[in-house]
Design an enzyme around this catalytic site. Structure first.
Site, PDB file in Angstrom:
ATOM      1  N   HIS A   1       9.196   3.035   8.747  1.00  0.00           N
ATOM      2  CA  HIS A   1       9.044   2.046   9.624  1.00  0.00           C
ATOM      3  C   HIS A   1       8.081   2.643  10.565  1.00  0.00           C
ATOM      4  O   HIS A   1       7.802   3.752  10.747  1.00  0.00           O
ATOM      5  CB  HIS A   1      10.331   1.928  10.524  1.00  0.00           C
ATOM      6  CG  HIS A   1      10.339   1.047  11.806  1.00  0.00           C
ATOM      7  ND1 HIS A   1      10.607  -0.228  11.490  1.00  0.00           N
ATOM      8  CD2 HIS A   1      10.119   1.544  12.957  1.00  0.00           C
ATOM      9  CE1 HIS A   1      10.260  -0.721  12.772  1.00  0.00           C
ATOM     10  NE2 HIS A   1      10.040   0.156  13.513  1.00  0.00           N
TER      11      HIS A   1
ATOM     12  N   GLU B   1       1.057   7.038   6.931  1.00  0.00           N
ATOM     13  CA  GLU B   1       2.373   6.629   5.990  1.00  0.00           C
ATOM     14  C   GLU B   1       2.177   6.994   4.795  1.00  0.00           C
ATOM     15  O   GLU B   1       2.945   7.411   3.970  1.00  0.00           O
ATOM     16  CB  GLU B   1       2.630   4.947   6.284  1.00  0.00           C
ATOM     17  CG  GLU B   1       2.971   4.320   7.517  1.00  0.00           C
ATOM     18  CD  GLU B   1       3.197   2.806   7.546  1.00  0.00           C
ATOM     19  OE1 GLU B   1       3.612   2.481   6.809  1.00  0.00           O
ATOM     20  OE2 GLU B   1       2.693   2.389   8.796  1.00  0.00           O
TER      21      GLU B   1
ATOM     22  N   MET C   1      10.196  -6.565   3.781  1.00  0.00           N
ATOM     23  CA  MET C   1      10.562  -7.339   5.259  1.00  0.00           C
ATOM     24  C   MET C   1      11.731  -8.155   5.453  1.00  0.00           C
ATOM     25  O   MET C   1      11.789  -9.137   5.490  1.00  0.00           O
ATOM     26  CB  MET C   1       9.212  -7.927   5.781  1.00  0.00           C
ATOM     27  CG  MET C   1       7.962  -7.206   5.796  1.00  0.00           C
ATOM     28  SD  MET C   1       8.250  -5.711   6.619  1.00  0.00           S
ATOM     29  CE  MET C   1       7.776  -6.455   8.332  1.00  0.00           C
TER      30      MET C   1
ATOM     31  N   SER D   1       0.795  -1.113   0.054  1.00  0.00           N
ATOM     32  CA  SER D   1      -0.143   0.093  -0.206  1.00  0.00           C
ATOM     33  C   SER D   1       0.814   1.254   0.094  1.00  0.00           C
ATOM     34  O   SER D   1       0.526   2.135  -0.579  1.00  0.00           O
ATOM     35  CB  SER D   1      -0.804   0.186   1.211  1.00  0.00           C
ATOM     36  OG  SER D   1      -0.309   0.093   2.462  1.00  0.00           O
TER      37      SER D   1
ATOM     38  N   ASN E   1      13.725   3.791   3.618  1.00  0.00           N
ATOM     39  CA  ASN E   1      12.833   3.060   4.394  1.00  0.00           C
ATOM     40  C   ASN E   1      11.657   3.581   5.171  1.00  0.00           C
ATOM     41  O   ASN E   1      11.750   4.919   5.604  1.00  0.00           O
ATOM     42  CB  ASN E   1      13.557   2.272   5.146  1.00  0.00           C
ATOM     43  CG  ASN E   1      12.656   1.084   6.037  1.00  0.00           C
ATOM     44  OD1 ASN E   1      11.880   0.378   5.319  1.00  0.00           O
ATOM     45  ND2 ASN E   1      12.851   0.744   7.271  1.00  0.00           N
TER      46      ASN E   1
ATOM     47  N   LEU F   1      19.998  -1.466  12.035  1.00  0.00           N
ATOM     48  CA  LEU F   1      18.475  -1.859  11.696  1.00  0.00           C
ATOM     49  C   LEU F   1      17.607  -0.737  12.496  1.00  0.00           C
ATOM     50  O   LEU F   1      17.523  -0.495  13.575  1.00  0.00           O
ATOM     51  CB  LEU F   1      18.223  -3.209  12.338  1.00  0.00           C
ATOM     52  CG  LEU F   1      16.816  -3.661  12.239  1.00  0.00           C
ATOM     53  CD1 LEU F   1      16.307  -3.852  10.531  1.00  0.00           C
ATOM     54  CD2 LEU F   1      16.244  -5.011  12.971  1.00  0.00           C
ATOM     55  N   ASP F   2      16.547  -0.250  11.367  1.00  0.00           N
ATOM     56  CA  ASP F   2      15.829   0.865  11.879  1.00  0.00           C
ATOM     57  C   ASP F   2      16.340   2.042  12.335  1.00  0.00           C
ATOM     58  O   ASP F   2      15.754   2.682  13.488  1.00  0.00           O
ATOM     59  CB  ASP F   2      14.674  -0.040  12.690  1.00  0.00           C
ATOM     60  CG  ASP F   2      13.880  -1.066  12.077  1.00  0.00           C
ATOM     61  OD1 ASP F   2      13.812  -0.815  10.804  1.00  0.00           O
ATOM     62  OD2 ASP F   2      13.233  -1.751  12.680  1.00  0.00           O
TER      63      ASP F   2
ATOM     64  N   ARG G   1      21.828 -14.951   3.302  1.00  0.00           N
ATOM     65  CA  ARG G   1      21.546 -13.647   3.122  1.00  0.00           C
ATOM     66  C   ARG G   1      22.666 -12.820   2.075  1.00  0.00           C
ATOM     67  O   ARG G   1      21.971 -12.127   1.219  1.00  0.00           O
ATOM     68  CB  ARG G   1      21.902 -12.791   4.447  1.00  0.00           C
ATOM     69  CG  ARG G   1      20.875 -11.646   4.708  1.00  0.00           C
ATOM     70  CD  ARG G   1      20.974 -11.204   6.111  1.00  0.00           C
ATOM     71  NE  ARG G   1      20.204 -11.907   7.159  1.00  0.00           N
ATOM     72  CZ  ARG G   1      18.801 -11.730   7.034  1.00  0.00           C
ATOM     73  NH1 ARG G   1      18.121 -10.874   6.242  1.00  0.00           N
ATOM     74  NH2 ARG G   1      18.048 -12.700   7.864  1.00  0.00           N
TER      75      ARG G   1
ATOM     76  N   LEU H   1      18.810  -6.419   5.699  1.00  0.00           N
ATOM     77  CA  LEU H   1      19.874  -6.257   4.617  1.00  0.00           C
ATOM     78  C   LEU H   1      21.395  -6.273   5.075  1.00  0.00           C
ATOM     79  O   LEU H   1      21.667  -5.750   6.214  1.00  0.00           O
ATOM     80  CB  LEU H   1      19.714  -4.897   3.900  1.00  0.00           C
ATOM     81  CG  LEU H   1      18.176  -4.880   3.275  1.00  0.00           C
ATOM     82  CD1 LEU H   1      17.878  -3.416   2.980  1.00  0.00           C
ATOM     83  CD2 LEU H   1      18.167  -5.747   1.957  1.00  0.00           C
TER      84      LEU H   1
END
Ligand code: GAR
Length: 212
Positions: free
Chosen positions: A109, A174, A90, A13, A107, A144-145, A65, A93
């Site tokens: 979040h 978002e 999801m 979305s 990104n 991460l994040d 990975r 990386l």
């Protein structure tokens, strides 16, 4: 023309919101491809029906990975992107991937970072009892994040909220902040100073919604 590649894993979305904004506002940009790590991602149908090239690369076909990320870089780079947009992608990386796209990897979040990194952010927010929750668009770095934040949107948390009602309220925001951040990137309005993202000319990088 800025070339954009969008990565998704499912519903898509946020990708849809970006594609629609690009069309409605006639962005000087091209969505060069939508790529999923899940061949059955619902969002691929939307992209296809809008004439956007789609591709999928199933991470389950790779031994690790690093091998998956290396192949993903090759696939993405075939579209010569100026910007790579993670929209509900999801996957964690590798450093190699993140560094390859340094300064051109965004990104979204679903939390007010640095609060609630990782998964199940809405459950985390309810558990913590916060009265405000939200979403963050940020540049991706190896942590991460984390990474320089471009724009955040906050929403209230109500006593009768469930993870679902909260997720719905956040998702609406978002769909506003992600297209806005991408547009800023395309228009060359973003600069990064240490961890701070500056927009010039200045524009609010915090949206405060009072949505029920
Ligand atoms: C969105 O809420 C996005 O913020 C979140 O996944 C959802 C994807 O929805 N992303 C993450 O949790 C990344 N860690 P969408 O596929 O409909 O855009």
């Amino acid at each position: 023309m800025t070339s954009i590649v969008i990565l998704i894993s499912g519903r898509g979305s946020n990708m849809e919101a970006i594609v629609r904004a690009a069309q409605n506002e006639a962005w000087p940009a091209q969505i060069s491809a939508v790529i999923s790590n899940r061949p059955d991602a619902a969002g691929l149908d939307f992209a296809r029906s809008h004439g956007i090239p789609v591709a999928s690369l199933d991470h389950r076909q790779f031994p690790n990975r690093a091998a998956f990320d290396a192949e993903l870089v090759k696939l993405i780079d075939g579209y010569k992107p100026d910007l790579v947009v993670l929209a509900g992608f999801m996957r964690i990386l590798t450093g190699e991937f993140v560094n390859h796209y340094e300064g051109r990897l965004l990104n979204i979040h679903p939390s007010l970072l640095p609060l609630f990194p990782g998964l199940a952010t809405h459950e985390q927010a309810l558990e913590a009892g916060v009265k405000e929750h939200g979403a963050t668009v940020h540049f991706v770095t190896e942590a991460l994040d984390h990474g320089p934040m471009v724009i955040q949107a906050s929403v209230p948390v109500y006593p009768d909220d469930t993870a679902d009602t909260l997720a719905h309220r956040v998702l609406k925001q978002e769909h506003i902040i992600y297209p806005r951040a991408v547009r800023w990137f395309i228009d060359n309005r973003i600069s990064i100073d240490q961890n701070r993202v500056l927009i010039s000319p200045p524009e609010s990088q915090l949206l405060v919604s009072q949505d029920k």
